[in-house]
Design a protein around this motif. Sequence first.
Motif, PDB file in Angstrom:
ATOM      1  N   ASN A  32     107.247 -31.290  27.413  1.00  0.00           N
ATOM      2  CA  ASN A  32     107.666 -31.069  26.032  1.00  0.00           C
ATOM      3  C   ASN A  32     106.673 -30.127  25.352  1.00  0.00           C
ATOM      4  N   THR A  52     106.410 -25.981  21.702  1.00  0.00           N
ATOM      5  CA  THR A  52     107.382 -26.879  22.317  1.00  0.00           C
ATOM      6  C   THR A  52     108.089 -26.192  23.483  1.00  0.00           C
ATOM      7  N   ASN A  53     108.866 -26.976  24.195  1.00  0.00           N
ATOM      8  CA  ASN A  53     109.624 -26.454  25.320  1.00  0.00           C
ATOM      9  C   ASN A  53     110.583 -25.355  24.880  1.00  0.00           C
TER      10      ASN A  53
END
Length: 121
Positions: A32, A52-53
């Motif tokens: 993540n 973030t991803n």
Amino acid sequence: QVQLVESGGGLVQAGGSLRLSCTASGIISWINVMGWYRQAPGKQRELVAGITNSGSTNYADSLKGRFTISRDNAKNTVYLQMNSLKPEDTAVYYCNADVRRPFTTTSNYYWGQGTQVTVSS
């Protein structure tokens, strides 16, 4: 087990640039958030930047405009481009990742061993 390995630290003159890399390895389903923290001598560890991803980023207010975080999801790698470095940027820089492993419903945070960045005046 999951391992994070940082690279790219070193000694640079004030005004110079460095690019840090951190690669996560092991049995990983999904990562993540990946981020960078730093700790200067005698100070607490502080957030530098996170991503973030999906590519959303956040930065420490004092570093916006000089540092840029990016990642390559296919390589499980996060980067930190540091420009216009100042002596006060001297610290050990740590990589951090929120990793979900296969057959689990929760994720865990992992840390790298740290890489030294020294900025001379």
